[in-house]
Enzyme design. Structure first.
Site, PDB file in Angstrom:
ATOM      1  N   LYS A 129       0.826  -1.212   0.000  1.00  0.00           N
ATOM      2  CA  LYS A 129       0.000   0.000   0.000  1.00  0.00           C
ATOM      3  C   LYS A 129       0.863   1.267   0.000  1.00  0.00           C
ATOM      4  CE  LYS A 129      -2.208  -1.141   3.826  1.00  0.00           C
ATOM      5  NZ  LYS A 129      -1.681  -2.478   4.209  1.00  0.00           N
TER       6      LYS A 129
ATOM      7  N   ARG B 183      -9.415   0.661   9.471  1.00  0.00           N
ATOM      8  CA  ARG B 183      -9.100  -0.731   9.792  1.00  0.00           C
ATOM      9  C   ARG B 183     -10.229  -1.386  10.572  1.00  0.00           C
ATOM     10  NH1 ARG B 183      -3.062   0.079   9.468  1.00  0.00           N
ATOM     11  NH2 ARG B 183      -2.038  -1.933   9.685  1.00  0.00           N
TER      12      ARG B 183
ATOM     13  N   ARG C 252      11.610  -6.545   4.410  1.00  0.00           N
ATOM     14  CA  ARG C 252      11.555  -5.119   4.715  1.00  0.00           C
ATOM     15  C   ARG C 252      12.160  -4.866   6.102  1.00  0.00           C
ATOM     16  NH1 ARG C 252       5.739  -2.191   4.594  1.00  0.00           N
ATOM     17  NH2 ARG C 252       5.544  -2.971   6.715  1.00  0.00           N
TER      18      ARG C 252
ATOM     19  N   ARG D  23      11.817  -1.284  11.601  1.00  0.00           N
ATOM     20  CA  ARG D  23      10.535  -1.465  12.298  1.00  0.00           C
ATOM     21  C   ARG D  23      10.550  -2.759  13.090  1.00  0.00           C
ATOM     22  NH1 ARG D  23       5.404  -0.306   8.412  1.00  0.00           N
ATOM     23  NH2 ARG D  23       4.443  -1.524  10.111  1.00  0.00           N
TER      24      ARG D  23
ATOM     25  N   ARG E 287      -0.026  -9.633  13.146  1.00  0.00           N
ATOM     26  CA  ARG E 287      -0.601  -8.518  12.367  1.00  0.00           C
ATOM     27  C   ARG E 287      -1.520  -9.061  11.282  1.00  0.00           C
ATOM     28  NH1 ARG E 287       4.627  -5.594  10.567  1.00  0.00           N
ATOM     29  NH2 ARG E 287       3.240  -4.245   9.367  1.00  0.00           N
TER      30      ARG E 287
HETATM   31  P1  AMP Z   1       0.973  -0.031   9.218  1.00  0.00           P
HETATM   32  O1  AMP Z   1       2.155   0.848   8.971  1.00  0.00           O
HETATM   33  O2  AMP Z   1      -0.252   0.427   8.456  1.00  0.00           O
HETATM   34  O3  AMP Z   1       1.266  -1.492   9.032  1.00  0.00           O
HETATM   35  O4  AMP Z   1       0.588   0.165  10.765  1.00  0.00           O
HETATM   36  C1  AMP Z   1       1.460  -0.219  11.803  1.00  0.00           C
HETATM   37  C2  AMP Z   1       0.715  -0.320  13.122  1.00  0.00           C
HETATM   38  O5  AMP Z   1       0.138   0.945  13.458  1.00  0.00           O
HETATM   39  C3  AMP Z   1      -0.463  -1.285  13.109  1.00  0.00           C
HETATM   40  O6  AMP Z   1      -0.070  -2.637  13.333  1.00  0.00           O
HETATM   41  C4  AMP Z   1      -1.298  -0.743  14.241  1.00  0.00           C
HETATM   42  O7  AMP Z   1      -0.766  -1.083  15.495  1.00  0.00           O
HETATM   43  C5  AMP Z   1      -1.141   0.774  14.091  1.00  0.00           C
HETATM   44  N1  AMP Z   1      -2.168   1.329  13.178  1.00  0.00           N
HETATM   45  C6  AMP Z   1      -1.985   1.893  11.953  1.00  0.00           C
HETATM   46  N2  AMP Z   1      -3.149   2.298  11.413  1.00  0.00           N
HETATM   47  C7  AMP Z   1      -4.110   1.962  12.316  1.00  0.00           C
HETATM   48  C8  AMP Z   1      -5.514   2.076  12.331  1.00  0.00           C
HETATM   49  N3  AMP Z   1      -6.199   2.613  11.297  1.00  0.00           N
HETATM   50  N4  AMP Z   1      -6.185   1.646  13.423  1.00  0.00           N
HETATM   51  C9  AMP Z   1      -5.536   1.118  14.470  1.00  0.00           C
HETATM   52  N5  AMP Z   1      -4.201   0.935  14.505  1.00  0.00           N
HETATM   53  C10 AMP Z   1      -3.478   1.353  13.449  1.00  0.00           C
END
Ligand code: AMP
Length: 369
Positions: A193, A268, A307, A313, A325
Site C-alpha cells: 500500500k 481498519r 523489509r 521497524r 498482524r
Molecule cells: P501499518 O504501517 O499500516 O502497518 O501500521 C502499523 C501499526 O500501526 C499497526 O499494526 C497498528 O498497530 C497501528 N495502526 C496503523 N493504522 C491503524 C488504524 N487505522 N487503526 C488502528 N491501529 C493502526
C-alpha cells in the site's frame, strides 16, 4: 446530489421537516391572532410555495396577497432591492403577517419595512421559514421562525439558483468542495500500500495519509500520542479507534486544500470506516473507492521479513509479530471491505508482480472512477 447550472447541491432539509416547521408556525400564529382575520403577504418569488402550503394549513379565515421584490443575483444577496410589484390594497387597521421563505442578510426585510412605513396597519409581523442567524445584519424583530440554518446557499421549496430549483419539494445545500478523489488503499500488511501510494499520489496529485507512518513519526518524537500507540504497535495490535480517528481527522484538516486523499492503513475497523464517511460528508465529499491489493499470506510474510532487514521497524523483524498482524487483519480489518462492498465501492486488484505492473493496474481502476 443534484446539479443546477454549473453547481452541485446535496440534500439538506426534507419535505417532512419543512412541513413540520410550517405546522409549528401555523399553530403559533393562529394562537397569537385568535379570531382576527389576518392578511398574509408572501414575498415573491421565493415564498410562493410556503405561502400556498401555509394558508392551506391555517385553521381560520385569512386573506392572502403578494408583493414582488428582487434581491439577489446568482448565489449572493445584492444591495440593490427592486420593488417589482408593491401593495395593491388598503391595509389600514389590518393585522399583516409577512411570509418570507428565507431571511438572509435582512436587506429584503428592510425594503418590506420601508413599504409599510406609511401604511397605517394595526400590526406588522414577520414570519420566515428559514433564517440564517450568522448572516442577519439588521435589527428588525423576527416574530416567527421555522428553521435556523447555517450561512450556506440553499435551493428548493421556492428558492432558486439562477431561476432553477424553485420547484423542488425539499431543500438542497450547495456543495462547496466541488470534486475530490478519495481512495482507500486496502490490503494486509505487506501488500504494498505504502509503495503504491507513493507513486499514485504524484500521478493524481493526492495527499497520502498513512496512519502507520503518522504513529511512527509520533513514536520517534516521543509525543504523548506516540507513547500511547507504542504499546499496541509493538504487539501488532490495533491502536484504539477513538485515538486513531482523532489523529486521522487532524491529518485531513491539515490539508484543507487537497484535491483528494489516499488513505493507507485506515480505516481498519467498521467504526473507523463510519467515522471516515462522516468526515468526508463534512467536507461535502465522499470516498470514491476502496481498492484492495490481494497478496498470498506467505508472500506477505516473506516481504515483511525482508523489509524488516532495513526498515528498522520492530513489528517487521519478528515473524510471530508479523503473523499476529496478519491475524488481526483477517479477524478485525478484513470486514471493512463489506462496508464498501455494500456501497458498490470495493474493487480488488492483484497485488503480486512487479511494482510497475501493480501501479498500472491501480491506475486503470482510478482512471475508471
Ligand atoms: P501499518 O504501517 O499500516 O502497518 O501500521 C502499523 C501499526 O500501526 C499497526 O499494526 C497498528 O498497530 C497501528 N495502526 C496503523 N493504522 C491503524 C488504524 N487505522 N487503526 C488502528 N491501529 C493502526
Amino acid at each position: 446530489m443534484i446539479k443546477l447550472h454549473d453547481k452541485y447541491f446535496k440534500p439538506f432539509i426534507s419535505a417532512g421537516e419543512i412541513e413540520a416547521a410550517i405546522d409549528k408556525m401555523v399553530v403559533e400564529i393562529a394562537n397569537d391572532l385568535g379570531d382576527e382575520i389576518p392578511v398574509f403577504i408572501g414575498i415573491l418569488n421565493g415564498s410562493f410555495m410556503l405561502t400556498s402550503d401555509f394558508v392551506k394549513k391555517y385553521p381560520k379565515p385569512c386573506e392572502v396577497t403578494f408583493i414582488k421584490l428582487a434581491s439577489y443575483e446568482g448565489v449572493k444577496s445584492s444591495d440593490d432591492i427592486q420593488r417589482l410589484i408593491g401593495l395593491t390594497q388598503d391595509l389600514t387597521g389590518r393585522t399583516v403577517i409577512i411570509l418570507e421563505d428565507i431571511i438572509d442578510t435582512g436587506k429584503t426585510l428592510a425594503e418590506v419595512n420601508r413599504i409599510f412605513e406609511n401604511e397605517k396597519v394595526k400590526t406588522l409581523k414577520i414570519a420566515t421559514l428559514f433564517y440564517k442567524p450568522e448572516a442577519y445584519k439588521k435589527d428588525f424583530k423576527l416574530h416567527y421562525i421555522g428553521i435556523e440554518i447555517p450561512n450556506k446557499f440553499i435551493v428548493g421549496y421556492g428558492l432558486d439558483y439562477d431561476n432553477l430549483g424553485r420547484d423542488l419539494p425539499e431543500v438542497y445545500q450547495i456543495k462547496e468542495t466541488q470534486h475530490m478523489t478519495n481512495i482507500v488503499l486496502f490490503g494486509p500488511p505487506g501488500a504494498g500500500k505504502g509503495t503504491q501510494a507513493n507513486f499514485l499520489k504524484e500521478k493524481y496529485n493526492l495527499v497520502h495519509i498513512s496512519t502507520g507512518d503518522v504513529f511512527r513519526y509520533n513514536m520517534k518524537n516521543d509525543t504523548a500520542l506516540g507513547m500511547l500507540a507504542k504499546s499496541y504497535i509493538e504487539k501488532g495490535a490495533l491502536v484504539p479507534d477513538q485515538v486513531t480517528i482523532d489523529m486521522l481527522n487532524a491529518e485531513v484538516e491539515k490539508n484543507a486544500d487537497a484535491n483528494g486523499f489516499i488513505f493507507d492503513g485506515f480505516p481498519r475497523t467498521t467504526a473507523q470506516a463510519e467515522a471516515l464517511n462522516k468526515l468526508m460528508d463534512s467536507k461535502d465529499s465522499q470516498i470514491n473507492a476502496m481498492i484492495a491489493l490481494e497478496v498470498e499470506d506467505e508472500v506477505l510474510v516473506e516481504r515483511l521479513l525482508k523489509r524488516g532487514e532495513t526498515s528498522g521497524r520492530a513489528d517487521d523483524a519478528d515473524e510471530s509479530i508479523i503473523r499476529n498482524r496478519l491475524k488481526v487483519y483477517y479477524d478485525e480489518t478484513a470486514v471493512v471491505s463489506d462496508f464498501y462492498s455494500a456501497q458498490n465501492k470495493f474493487i480488488a486488484v492483484n497485488g503480486e508482480g512487479t511494482i510497475e505492473d501493480i501501479t498500472e493496474r491501480l491506475s486503470k481502476v482510478i482512471d475508471s472512477l
